[in-house]
Write a protein that holds these residues in place. Structure first.
Motif, PDB file in Angstrom:
ATOM      1  N   ASP A  11      12.711  50.692  82.671  1.00 58.92           N
ATOM      2  CA  ASP A  11      11.315  50.785  83.089  1.00 58.92           C
ATOM      3  C   ASP A  11      10.907  52.255  82.991  1.00 58.92           C
ATOM      4  O   ASP A  11      11.557  53.125  83.566  1.00 58.92           O
ATOM      5  N   TRP A  12       9.824  52.544  82.248  1.00 61.19           N
ATOM      6  CA  TRP A  12       9.379  53.922  82.097  1.00 61.19           C
ATOM      7  C   TRP A  12       9.132  54.581  83.445  1.00 61.19           C
ATOM      8  O   TRP A  12       9.399  55.766  83.649  1.00 61.19           O
ATOM      9  N   ASN A  13       8.633  53.820  84.417  1.00 53.85           N
ATOM     10  CA  ASN A  13       8.384  54.404  85.726  1.00 53.85           C
ATOM     11  C   ASN A  13       9.670  54.920  86.362  1.00 53.85           C
ATOM     12  O   ASN A  13       9.670  55.947  87.046  1.00 53.85           O
ATOM     13  N   ASP A  14      10.806  54.223  86.120  1.00 57.94           N
ATOM     14  CA  ASP A  14      12.079  54.729  86.633  1.00 57.94           C
ATOM     15  C   ASP A  14      12.473  56.016  85.925  1.00 57.94           C
ATOM     16  O   ASP A  14      13.003  56.944  86.541  1.00 57.94           O
ATOM     17  N   LEU A  15      12.228  56.080  84.609  1.00 54.74           N
ATOM     18  CA  LEU A  15      12.551  57.291  83.858  1.00 54.74           C
ATOM     19  C   LEU A  15      11.713  58.473  84.341  1.00 54.74           C
ATOM     20  O   LEU A  15      12.171  59.616  84.331  1.00 54.74           O
ATOM     21  N   ARG A  16      10.486  58.218  84.776  1.00 50.75           N
ATOM     22  CA  ARG A  16       9.656  59.286  85.344  1.00 50.75           C
ATOM     23  C   ARG A  16      10.333  59.905  86.557  1.00 50.75           C
ATOM     24  O   ARG A  16      10.265  61.125  86.778  1.00 50.75           O
ATOM     25  N   TYR A  17      11.001  59.073  87.348  1.00 51.12           N
ATOM     26  CA  TYR A  17      11.684  59.583  88.534  1.00 51.12           C
ATOM     27  C   TYR A  17      12.876  60.462  88.137  1.00 51.12           C
ATOM     28  O   TYR A  17      13.162  61.468  88.784  1.00 51.12           O
ATOM     29  N   VAL A  18      13.572  60.079  87.070  1.00 53.75           N
ATOM     30  CA  VAL A  18      14.681  60.902  86.575  1.00 53.75           C
ATOM     31  C   VAL A  18      14.160  62.267  86.122  1.00 53.75           C
ATOM     32  O   VAL A  18      14.720  63.317  86.465  1.00 53.75           O
ATOM     33  N   LEU A  19      13.085  62.264  85.337  1.00 48.88           N
ATOM     34  CA  LEU A  19      12.508  63.526  84.875  1.00 48.88           C
ATOM     35  C   LEU A  19      12.085  64.397  86.055  1.00 48.88           C
ATOM     36  O   LEU A  19      12.369  65.602  86.089  1.00 48.88           O
TER      37      LEU A  19
END
Length: 289
Positions: A11-19
């Motif tokens: 989920d892109w939203n999860d990747l936003r949290y990683v960034l």
């Protein structure tokens, strides 16, 4: 779980949290940036780690640090983020926001001459109304005091209301012209820059520091002429075909970061220049030496 299934569930939203956690280093700072509570940040990171079956962060006294396994995840997230940011800038343009004015960049001499300057032609062609100022400094100019709009730094800043984006790892090697007569002589920074990682390594290396300067340019010129070796970033030395790398593992590796003040990160002219430079620097760092 098969790799394909794991990536299908991303989920892109999860990747936003990683960034965000990689850039801000703590749950509280990440939560403020994303406008959520810190429990949400922790939960989303944990969910992504479970999906990927990887540990992405280690918690340390000073905050969260990426694990080696996180590198490809962070790279993928940045690749997804880049076109989304570009779409946002297109939206700004369609609303009549002009990319113009002055953008002041601070960086070290080597970055200015070998990394920023080669990109200025393309940048000027894209935004001819922009004026670019480059402040070459070994010290860190204050973004908070508006001494600069964009900083390219050799370390992630630990204080201040700053937004930091990792540009990549920069391996250093010893390079010399094969015609150099003395293989034990090296050009190095002088005592004013003795605390730099490359200076500390050279001090312990046993090589003879026969040429010294507070400027990288004469050191590179001396090595190209065959006077001595020089310890350089691979991507810079790769621009000079007469310089040949010593074999073996790079003795020094540093990280390059692009830093903005948070108040300026969404200013159209600053954001446009920052994204343009970041793309170019990342490409340069991927080039083989």
């Amino acid at each position: 779980m098969a790799l394909q299934k794991r990536t299908d569930d991303l989920d892109w939203n999860d990747l936003r949290y990683v960034l965000a956690l990689a850039r801000h280093g703590s749950l509280s700072a990440t939560a403020r940036f994303l406008k959520v509570n810190h429990a949400t940040v922790s939960r989303r990171i944990a969910a992504l780690e479970e999906t990927l079956e990887l540990t992405l962060f280690e918690r340390r006294a000073r905050g969260y640090v990426l694990t080696p396994a996180a590198a490809p995840v962070l790279a993928a997230a940045e690749q997804i983020e880049a076109p989304l940011l570009r779409l946002g800038r297109l939206g700004d343009a369609s609303r009549g926001e002009q990319i113009s004015g002055t953008v002041r960049i601070t960086c070290t001499e080597g970055v200015a001459s070998h990394t920023i300057a080669p990109q200025l032609t393309g940048l000027r062609q894209r935004w001819p109304a922009l004026q670019i100022e480059i402040a070459v400094e070994h010290r860190s100019l204050s973004l908070a005091r508006r001494e600069a709009d964009i900083a390219i730094r050799w370390a992630r800043p630990k204080t201040g209301e700053l937004y930091a984006s990792r540009l990549g790892a920069v391996p250093y090697r010893l390079f010399r012209n094969p015609a150099a007569p003395d293989r034990t002589a090296v050009a190095a920074f002088d005592e004013s820059l003795a605390d730099l990682p490359e200076s500390l390594w050279l001090k312990k290396s046993g090589l003879k520091q026969m040429i010294r300067s507070n400027s990288m340019l004469p050191l590179v010129a001396a090595a190209r002429a065959g006077a001595c070796a020089v310890l350089l970033p691979e991507y810079i030395a790769g621009q000079y075909p007469e310089l040949v790398a010593e074999p073996g593992k790079p003795p020094v590796t540093r990280e390059l970061w692009l830093v903005l003040h948070r108040d300026l990160r969404n200013t159209p002219r600053v954001r446009a220049v920052a994204d343009y430079l970041a793309d170019g620097i990342k490409r340069a760092l991927r080039q083989p030496a």
